[in-house]
Write an enzyme that holds these catalytic residues in place. Structure first.
Site, PDB file in Angstrom:
ATOM      1  N   ASP A  63       3.269  -1.481  11.276  1.00  0.00           N
ATOM      2  CA  ASP A  63       4.062  -0.286  11.663  1.00  0.00           C
ATOM      3  C   ASP A  63       3.934   0.297  12.815  1.00  0.00           C
ATOM      4  OD1 ASP A  63       1.903   0.550  10.490  1.00  0.00           O
ATOM      5  OD2 ASP A  63       2.975   1.396   8.623  1.00  0.00           O
ATOM      6  N   ASN A 132       1.074   7.803  -2.110  1.00  0.00           N
ATOM      7  CA  ASN A 132       2.273   7.710  -3.031  1.00  0.00           C
ATOM      8  C   ASN A 132       2.467   6.363  -3.359  1.00  0.00           C
ATOM      9  OD1 ASN A 132       3.228   6.741  -0.433  1.00  0.00           O
ATOM     10  ND2 ASN A 132       4.804   8.345  -0.394  1.00  0.00           N
ATOM     11  N   HIS A 134       2.713   3.839  -0.812  1.00  0.00           N
ATOM     12  CA  HIS A 134       3.459   3.157  -0.048  1.00  0.00           C
ATOM     13  C   HIS A 134       2.441   2.062   0.738  1.00  0.00           C
ATOM     14  CE1 HIS A 134       2.240   6.477   3.319  1.00  0.00           C
ATOM     15  NE2 HIS A 134       1.602   5.358   3.337  1.00  0.00           N
ATOM     16  N   GLU A 139       8.213   3.393   1.849  1.00  0.00           N
ATOM     17  CA  GLU A 139       7.988   4.489   0.995  1.00  0.00           C
ATOM     18  C   GLU A 139       8.669   4.285  -0.613  1.00  0.00           C
ATOM     19  OE1 GLU A 139       6.000   6.908   1.860  1.00  0.00           O
ATOM     20  OE2 GLU A 139       6.511   7.710   3.694  1.00  0.00           O
TER      21      GLU A 139
HETATM   22  C1  GLP Z   1      -0.378   5.270   6.608  1.00  0.00           C
HETATM   23  C2  GLP Z   1      -0.032   3.644   7.209  1.00  0.00           C
HETATM   24  C3  GLP Z   1      -0.227   2.683   6.313  1.00  0.00           C
HETATM   25  C4  GLP Z   1      -1.373   3.037   5.395  1.00  0.00           C
HETATM   26  C5  GLP Z   1      -1.467   4.180   4.655  1.00  0.00           C
HETATM   27  C6  GLP Z   1      -2.849   4.589   4.146  1.00  0.00           C
HETATM   28  O1  GLP Z   1       0.699   6.109   6.553  1.00  0.00           O
HETATM   29  N1  GLP Z   1       1.329   3.490   7.492  1.00  0.00           N
HETATM   30  O2  GLP Z   1      -0.165   1.367   6.476  1.00  0.00           O
HETATM   31  O3  GLP Z   1      -2.088   1.985   4.874  1.00  0.00           O
HETATM   32  O4  GLP Z   1      -0.878   5.057   5.297  1.00  0.00           O
HETATM   33  O5  GLP Z   1      -3.597   5.411   4.958  1.00  0.00           O
HETATM   34  P1  GLP Z   1      -4.940   5.699   4.873  1.00  0.00           P
HETATM   35  O6  GLP Z   1      -5.834   4.293   4.798  1.00  0.00           O
HETATM   36  O7  GLP Z   1      -5.571   6.542   6.112  1.00  0.00           O
HETATM   37  O8  GLP Z   1      -5.301   6.394   3.544  1.00  0.00           O
END
Ligand code: GLP
Length: 233
Positions: A63, A132, A134, A139
């Site tokens: 992404d 959450n 995702h 989402e």
């Molecule tokens: C972000 C990214 C995801 C990631 C997730 C967790 O928003 N788009 O690809 O896996 O949230 O982030 P973190 O590892 O900082 O908790």
């Protein structure tokens, strides 16, 4: 599904890196699906330390924030250069991240899907998981997003990611995200989860009903998923 629960983030990062390294050694021209966020940072450090040969590797990222230029320090392209691409012998022209400045996001998304198909799909997809549930920026909602798409971020995601920006108002409200089809079609999946705050959500994702209200639950349907997780802090 294989679940490896470790003592701490360092061990999680090491175990995750071993899985990626094994893939690279076994198939030096692998297509790796890569993730950003704090979860895989330690794994990228480990991969750099291992001095693996990335010269024939292709990568596709999950992404990108919509509206951010690649040079913007908060962009995921910048993150990937900083944490991995600038530190290994990968050919940058074989590293793909959605273009956050695409004038026509729909076209950009269709091209991204086509590119993944042309590459023959993803050999190993690395994933983190949002608070959450995702994955990528898919989402929770009433249906599973299929292809790469423009997504409006959940308020909870904006709040969670605000820690990387000067203030919450600077967090882009939209992103381009690979859909669940590309993720679920990857030949192997590696999910990295760290932190007490995510323990309950992970438990529901792995053992509860498969539902678009918890996108990570879809991974239950995939035949080759390894989860590496730690909940010590
Ligand atoms: C972000 C990214 C995801 C990631 C997730 C967790 O928003 N788009 O690809 O896996 O949230 O982030 P973190 O590892 O900082 O908790």
């Amino acid at each position: 599904m294989r679940v490896i629960k470790t003592e701490n983030y360092e061990e999680t990062s090491r175990r995750a890196a071993e899985i990626v390294a094994e893939q690279i050694r076994r198939k030096p021209d692998s297509v790796l699906g890569l993730a950003t966020g704090s979860s895989p940072v330690g794994m990228y450090d480990e991969l750099v330390r291992m001095e693996l040969d990335f010269s024939a590797i292709t990568t596709v990222n999950l992404d990108e924030y919509y509206g951010l230029a690649p040079e913007n320090e908060q962009s995921y392209r910048y993150f990937m250069n900083q944490h991995l691409f600038d530190r290994v012998n990968i050919h940058k022209e074989r590293t793909y991240v959605p273009n956050g400045l695409a004038a026509d996001p729909e076209k950009e998304c269709a091209e991204y899907d086509r590119r993944i198909e042309e590459l023959g799909g993803i050999d190993l997809q690395v994933l983190g998981m949002g608070l959450n549930g995702h994955i990528g920026f898919n989402e929770p909602g009433d249906s599973f997003p299929v292809g790469t798409h423009l997504v409006t971020l959940a308020d909870s995601t904006i709040a969670a990611n605000a820690r990387f920006f000067n203030s919450e108002s600077e967090v882009p409200r939209q992103a381009l995200s690979m859909g669940l089809k590309q993720i679920i079609c990857a030949r192997k999946i590696l999910l990295i989860v760290h932190g007490k705050a995510k323990e309950e959500t992970l438990n529901k994702a792995l053992n509860g009903p498969v539902t678009p209200h918890l996108p990570a639950s879809l991974l239950q349907l995939h035949p080759d998923v390894t989860v590496v997780c730690s909940f010590n802090e």
